[in-house]
Design a protein around this motif. Structure first.
Motif, short mmCIF file in Angstrom:
data_model
loop_
_atom_site.label_atom_id
_atom_site.label_comp_id
_atom_site.label_asym_id
_atom_site.label_seq_id
_atom_site.Cartn_x
_atom_site.Cartn_y
_atom_site.Cartn_z
N ARG A 1 0.77 -1.18 -0.02
CA ARG A 1 0.03 0.17 0.19
C ARG A 1 1.02 1.24 0.04
O ARG A 1 0.64 2.20 -0.75
N ARG B 1 2.09 2.01 -3.18
CA ARG B 1 1.19 2.45 -4.16
C ARG B 1 0.78 4.11 -4.07
O ARG B 1 0.48 4.76 -5.03
N LEU B 2 1.29 4.70 -3.00
CA LEU B 2 1.26 6.07 -2.86
C LEU B 2 2.11 6.87 -3.54
O LEU B 2 3.33 6.52 -3.64
N ALA B 3 1.64 7.70 -4.60
CA ALA B 3 2.66 8.25 -5.68
C ALA B 3 3.43 9.26 -4.95
O ALA B 3 4.80 9.38 -5.45
N ALA B 4 3.10 10.06 -3.95
CA ALA B 4 3.75 11.02 -3.42
C ALA B 4 4.66 10.91 -2.28
O ALA B 4 4.35 9.94 -1.48
N LEU C 1 3.19 11.36 1.39
CA LEU C 1 2.03 10.65 1.42
C LEU C 1 2.55 9.09 1.90
O LEU C 1 2.12 8.37 2.84
N ARG D 1 4.31 9.29 5.32
CA ARG D 1 3.25 9.58 6.47
C ARG D 1 2.54 7.93 6.75
O ARG D 1 2.34 7.65 7.80
N GLN E 1 -7.34 16.03 12.84
CA GLN E 1 -7.76 17.12 11.62
C GLN E 1 -6.93 18.44 11.76
O GLN E 1 -6.98 19.10 12.96
N VAL F 1 -7.95 23.40 7.77
CA VAL F 1 -7.51 23.66 6.33
C VAL F 1 -7.79 25.01 5.57
O VAL F 1 -8.94 25.41 5.60
N GLY G 1 -11.09 26.27 3.30
CA GLY G 1 -12.35 25.59 3.13
C GLY G 1 -13.43 26.47 3.48
O GLY G 1 -13.39 27.59 3.74
N TRP H 1 -15.40 17.76 13.71
CA TRP H 1 -15.53 16.72 12.70
C TRP H 1 -14.35 15.73 13.75
O TRP H 1 -14.63 14.34 13.16
N GLU I 1 -15.69 11.74 14.08
CA GLU I 1 -14.72 10.62 13.45
C GLU I 1 -14.34 9.74 14.33
O GLU I 1 -14.09 8.51 14.00
N LEU J 1 -18.70 6.75 8.69
CA LEU J 1 -18.58 8.34 9.04
C LEU J 1 -19.74 8.96 8.30
O LEU J 1 -20.43 9.56 8.98
#
Lengths: 226, 89
Positions: free
Chosen positions: A33, A36-39, A42, A45, A113, A116, A119, A154, A158, A168
């Motif tokens: 997995r 598969r994360l392109a960046a 990510l 993390r 969270q 951001v 938003g 939020w 969650e 969720l």
């Protein structure tokens, strides 16, 4: 004795040596997995979050961190299998931070969270939250306050849904603003929430199944896990 | 299409592709097979922003009662869900 939940809030980035140590405790599916994360950010993390869950998980169970196995429930909540079923785990990541939580005996959910910028917390809460919560968000004196109110709610929603092992989206209308004991609709059940002290600009919440009080131990490093 | 019809699946795919590219700036092109969480790192909060933006742009309301992670694994999965669970505003 009062129940306890342990929460770690950690940087999502790590140097090459530390990343290698985290990667060494992942299982093959987690490594796939991560790949598969392109960046890069990510991928790192994901590696830190899942590695950071395994390290204290191994300490708590006496097992090798790499040997721990989880099985996904009906809505995707991972639960430790076999001899480790009494230990409950949860993880979350947002921006440059990860949060992991462990609880003996009571299912746990943790959520982190970031606020951001850009938003629209007023529209989002009006669309998805309980009307009273939407009014609370909208009544914030400026955009920063409205955004902070939104991410706190939020994170609490969650965390409760994760502890419940539910979905969720259908539970976003669950009010979490006034009381720490909240009722999840599906699967039905009571959960006790706690806000966790978090770095500026983000909110962290944790929930345990059941309404009994518990202690929260929050840490910001895992100690030596070479 | 009448102005207030529910959009077609192709229209949903096209808008999702544009919105995801704008929000997440991925290195590789977004396709129907793109894994939203595993490849793009889509979080629940970004998913909420995505749905809100899609609702505004397509003038629809998406019923989220049956939405879960499995139904938003790939862009195709999410497009299927939205096409089947939306009403015109």
């Amino acid at each position: 004795m009062r129940d306890a939940v342990r929460v770690w809030v950690l940087p999502a980035g790590a140097g090459p040596d530390e990343l290698a140590r985290y990667r060494a405790v992942l299982d093959p599916a987690e490594r796939a997995r991560a790949a598969r994360l392109a960046a890069d950010g990510l991928r790192d993390r994901f590696t830190v979050a899942h590695g950071a869950l395994r390290v204290p998980g191994g300490r708590a169970t006496g097992a090798s961190p790499a040997a721990l196995t989880w099985r996904r429930g009906r809505y995707g909540k991972p639960a430790l299998t076999g001899p480790w079923r009494g230990l409950h785990t949860s993880l979350s990541y947002s921006g440059d931070l990860v949060a992991v939580a462990l609880s003996e005996g009571r299912p746990v959910g943790v959520d982190i969270q970031h606020v951001v910028p850009g938003g629209d917390p007023v529209s989002a809460s009006a669309r998805f939250f309980h009307p009273r919560e939407a009014r609370h968000v909208a009544a914030g004196c400026d955009q920063a306050v409205r955004a902070r109110r939104f991410v706190r709610l939020w994170a609490r929603k969650e965390a409760a849904v994760k502890a419940a092992g539910g979905r969720l989206w259908p539970n976003l209308g669950m009010p979490v603003d006034r009381a720490d004991v909240v009722e999840c609709a599906d699967p039905a059940g009571r959960h006790r929430l706690a806000d966790v002290v978090a770095p500026q600009g983000c909110a962290v919440a944790v929930a345990l199944a059941g309404q009994e009080p518990y202690a929260v131990e929050c840490r910001t490093d895992l100690g030596d896990f070479r | 299409m009448l102005e207030h019809d529910v959009p077609t699946r192709d229209q949903v795919v096209e808008r999702l592709t544009v919105l995801l590219t704008r929000m997440l700036r991925p290195d590789a092109p977004v396709t129907e097979q793109t894994q939203l969480m595993d490849e793009l790192g889509l979080s629940s909060s970004l998913g909420l922003e995505l749905l809100l933006a899609l609702e505004d742009e397509l003038e629809i309301q998406i019923d989220v009662e049956e939405l879960d992670e499995d139904r938003m694994a790939t862009l195709a999965d999410l497009a299927d869900y939205i096409t089947a669970n939306s009403t015109a505003r």
